[in-house]
Design an enzyme around this catalytic site. Structure first.
Site, mmCIF file in Angstrom:
data_model
loop_
_atom_site.group_PDB
_atom_site.id
_atom_site.type_symbol
_atom_site.label_atom_id
_atom_site.label_comp_id
_atom_site.label_asym_id
_atom_site.label_seq_id
_atom_site.Cartn_x
_atom_site.Cartn_y
_atom_site.Cartn_z
ATOM 1 N N PHE A 1 0.535 -1.310 0.450
ATOM 2 C CA PHE A 1 -0.236 0.179 0.214
ATOM 3 C C PHE A 1 1.205 1.184 -0.187
ATOM 4 O O PHE A 1 2.098 1.182 0.463
ATOM 5 C CB PHE A 1 -0.947 -0.056 1.163
ATOM 6 C CG PHE A 1 -1.890 1.070 0.952
ATOM 7 C CD1 PHE A 1 -3.405 0.954 0.750
ATOM 8 C CD2 PHE A 1 -2.052 2.314 1.833
ATOM 9 C CE1 PHE A 1 -4.491 1.453 0.885
ATOM 10 C CE2 PHE A 1 -2.868 2.997 1.635
ATOM 11 C CZ PHE A 1 -4.371 2.956 1.684
ATOM 12 N N ASP B 1 2.649 -5.075 8.643
ATOM 13 C CA ASP B 1 0.945 -4.134 8.510
ATOM 14 C C ASP B 1 0.117 -5.152 8.278
ATOM 15 O O ASP B 1 -0.002 -5.349 6.977
ATOM 16 C CB ASP B 1 1.100 -3.133 7.262
ATOM 17 C CG ASP B 1 0.171 -2.366 7.065
ATOM 18 O OD1 ASP B 1 -0.920 -2.909 7.322
ATOM 19 O OD2 ASP B 1 0.749 -1.502 6.184
ATOM 20 N N TYR C 1 -10.398 1.184 11.136
ATOM 21 C CA TYR C 1 -11.281 1.496 10.742
ATOM 22 C C TYR C 1 -12.165 0.990 9.341
ATOM 23 O O TYR C 1 -12.851 0.735 8.842
ATOM 24 C CB TYR C 1 -11.404 3.207 9.794
ATOM 25 C CG TYR C 1 -10.084 2.831 8.908
ATOM 26 C CD1 TYR C 1 -10.102 2.949 7.580
ATOM 27 C CD2 TYR C 1 -9.159 3.972 9.767
ATOM 28 C CE1 TYR C 1 -8.603 3.222 6.431
ATOM 29 C CE2 TYR C 1 -8.018 4.163 8.978
ATOM 30 C CZ TYR C 1 -8.010 3.909 7.166
ATOM 31 O OH TYR C 1 -7.246 4.145 7.153
ATOM 32 N N LYS C 2 -11.209 -0.614 8.978
ATOM 33 C CA LYS C 2 -11.814 -1.372 8.203
ATOM 34 C C LYS C 2 -12.242 -2.654 8.522
ATOM 35 O O LYS C 2 -12.981 -2.199 8.797
ATOM 36 C CB LYS C 2 -10.437 -1.849 7.337
ATOM 37 C CG LYS C 2 -9.358 -1.303 6.568
ATOM 38 C CD LYS C 2 -8.241 -1.541 5.554
ATOM 39 C CE LYS C 2 -7.816 0.346 5.091
ATOM 40 N NZ LYS C 2 -6.567 0.018 4.687
ATOM 41 N N ARG D 1 -12.115 -5.192 -6.418
ATOM 42 C CA ARG D 1 -11.812 -5.763 -5.467
ATOM 43 C C ARG D 1 -13.373 -5.803 -4.049
ATOM 44 O O ARG D 1 -13.533 -4.983 -4.150
ATOM 45 C CB ARG D 1 -10.941 -4.737 -4.547
ATOM 46 C CG ARG D 1 -10.008 -5.102 -3.157
ATOM 47 C CD ARG D 1 -9.049 -4.815 -2.432
ATOM 48 N NE ARG D 1 -9.360 -3.254 -2.517
ATOM 49 C CZ ARG D 1 -9.636 -2.315 -2.139
ATOM 50 N NH1 ARG D 1 -7.990 -2.348 -0.923
ATOM 51 N NH2 ARG D 1 -9.946 -1.098 -1.119
HETATM 52 C C1 LIG Z 1 -5.483 1.222 4.191
HETATM 53 C C2 LIG Z 1 -3.782 0.699 4.633
HETATM 54 C C3 LIG Z 1 -2.677 2.146 5.113
HETATM 55 C C4 LIG Z 1 -3.673 3.308 5.532
HETATM 56 O O1 LIG Z 1 -2.717 4.286 6.170
HETATM 57 P P1 LIG Z 1 -3.130 5.053 6.534
HETATM 58 O O2 LIG Z 1 -2.259 5.793 7.970
HETATM 59 O O3 LIG Z 1 -4.883 4.998 7.999
HETATM 60 O O4 LIG Z 1 -4.196 5.892 6.301
HETATM 61 C C5 LIG Z 1 -1.657 1.905 5.462
HETATM 62 N N1 LIG Z 1 -0.865 0.247 4.876
HETATM 63 C C6 LIG Z 1 -1.849 -0.656 4.540
HETATM 64 C C7 LIG Z 1 -1.407 -1.477 4.028
HETATM 65 C C8 LIG Z 1 -3.722 -0.707 4.239
HETATM 66 O O5 LIG Z 1 -4.102 -1.405 3.484
#
Ligand SMILES: *Cc1c(COP(=O)(O)O)cnc(C)c1O
Length: 415
Positions: free
Chosen positions: A128, A200, A225-226, A374
């Site tokens: 990401f 992560d 939040y996911k 997705r």
């Molecule tokens: C959603 C996601 C993020 C988001 O990071 P934020 O700091 O909350 O914006 C980071 N890493 C991964 C792998 C994600 O899927």
């Protein structure tokens, strides 16, 4: 041949079926995007009402003590710990995944700094992007000779490892493909070369079984939040195990991480334990809602969630292949259960427009470049019949070509 009746039979045997009643879901919607923004637990409305009308409006500043505001990041952290194989006192819920990555990677580099030949930070090209951007922004380290090196896929990790690697940043489940790294084996593989690993967990926490201590991992960060349904922009988790937590301080050394914040001392002294990973004042309203999301998980077991997730993702893949087999869809997600997370991605040349057509019918998935549709599969509130219905809509959109309308090609700021 998979049938609607068969899906209904599976729903009757579903041990998690009752969990759907924990959530406020919009009518006529099959929500396949809980891996991006989770749904609202019923309890969240009451909680936010209490916070705003009572704790803030009436009790004001006293609430830091009387309503546990000050303790909230670690209080919720202790609950999150139960979902990821961590001990109480090892997890905080605070800040964002992006900023928590900065904290733990800086810590990892500092722990390893006496080994001066270790300068390579490994990450995935398919990570990401924020993870890569944060590392690219660590210029103070990069100017001291640290270097970001990208691997193209899991198969390249072994060759990239050496005694020059200081730390490896990996997404436990890849946000696009849904590939799931075997955490224990991969951690051991990285440790065999003397490097530290940062996991992560954004796309795995609340979706797959995680055993951070059992895997002997070094650091973990992840969204709430996911899959955890903590609410839009809710603070993230950070895990640092006992073996590392008091070794060094983290660089965002704000007063919330101070040993005695109300001494108002001139000099920073880190608190013991995970508290030192706090920086500044927390968004209490948002943070408190994470509690509501996590509490639902504590009524179940991650093993049950994982079993249903695998059953639903298997079903989704099989149904798409059965019902939409003549269309040019390519499965991006691994078929093998052991390396699959909880979302399923298919590639299609017109993926963006197809997703918009699905959304218009109340089947909410999302689109990620390039050409990837997705579908997030959340076992707490999706049924096997929902999967059937979603695939029937997809089939109909593909069979009729109804996705090919101008308004389905228009892009908003968020895709
Ligand atoms: C959603 C996601 C993020 C988001 O990071 P934020 O700091 O909350 O914006 C980071 N890493 C991964 C792998 C994600 O899927």
């Amino acid at each position: 041949m998979l049938t609607l009746e068969y899906c209904r039979e599976l729903d009757e045997k579903d041990v998690l079926a009752a969990m759907k009643s924990e959530f406020a879901l919009p009518n006529n919607t099959i929500y396949l995007d809980g891996n991006s923004l989770g749904v609202r637990p019923h309890a969240a409305l009451e909680r936010v009402n209490h916070i705003v009308r009572q704790e803030w409006e009436q009790d004001l500043i006293g609430s830091w003590n009387t309503h546990g505001w000050w303790e909230l990041p670690l209080h919720i952290g202790n609950k999150v710990a139960q979902l990821v194989g961590a001990k109480a006192g090892e997890v905080a819920v605070t800040d964002t995944t992006s900023s928590n990555l900065f904290k733990v990677l800086a810590t990892a580099l500092k722990i390893q700094q006496d080994d001066s030949k270790r300068k390579i930070i490994l990450a995935e090209r398919e990570a990401f992007p924020t993870d890569l951007y944060i590392i690219q922004g660590m210029t103070a380290w990069l100017e001291r000779g640290y270097e970001l090196r990208l691997i193209d896929g899991p198969q390249d990790l072994q060759d990239a490892l050496s005694d020059e690697v200081v730390a490896v940043v990996l997404s436990h489940v890849n946000y696009r493909s849904g590939y799931l790294w075997p955490m224990q084996e991969t951690t051991a593989q990285i440790h065999a070369h003397g490097a530290l690993v940062i996991w992560d967990l954004c796309h795995s926490i609340g979706a797959v079984e995680i055993d951070l201590n059992g895997s002997d991992a070094d650091f973990a960060i992840g969204c709430t939040y996911k899959y955890l349904n903590g609410g839009p922009g809710a603070p993230a988790m950070v895990w640092v195990p006992e073996k590392h937590v008091n070794q060094v301080g983290q660089p965002l050394s704000g007063w919330w991480g101070h040993a005695k914040p109300f001494d108002m001392a001139t000099d920073y002294t880190p608190a013991q334990g995970i508290r030192r990973y706090l920086s500044g004042t927390q968004p209490i309203t948002s943070l408190a809602l994470v509690d509501c999301g996590v509490d639902v998980f504590l009524k179940t077991q991650m093993s049950q969630i994982r079993s249903k997730s695998l059953a639903l993702t298997d079903l989704f893949i099989a149904l798409v292949e059965q019902e939409c087999g003549q269309h040019a869809l390519t499965l991006v997600t691994p078929r093998e259960q052991a390396i699959r997370g909880s979302h399923v991605s298919f590639r299609h040349e017109h993926g963006f427009a197809i997703i918009q057509a699905l959304i218009e019918r109340g089947v909410v998935g999302d689109y990620r470049e390039p050409e990837v549709m997705r579908f997030g599969i959340t076992p707490l509130y999706l049924s096997h019949e929902d999967i059937w219905d979603a695939v029937q809509h997809l089939k109909n959109i593909l069979d009729t070509g109804s996705w090919d309308q101008a308004h389905f090609h228009r892009r908003g700021a968020v895709t």
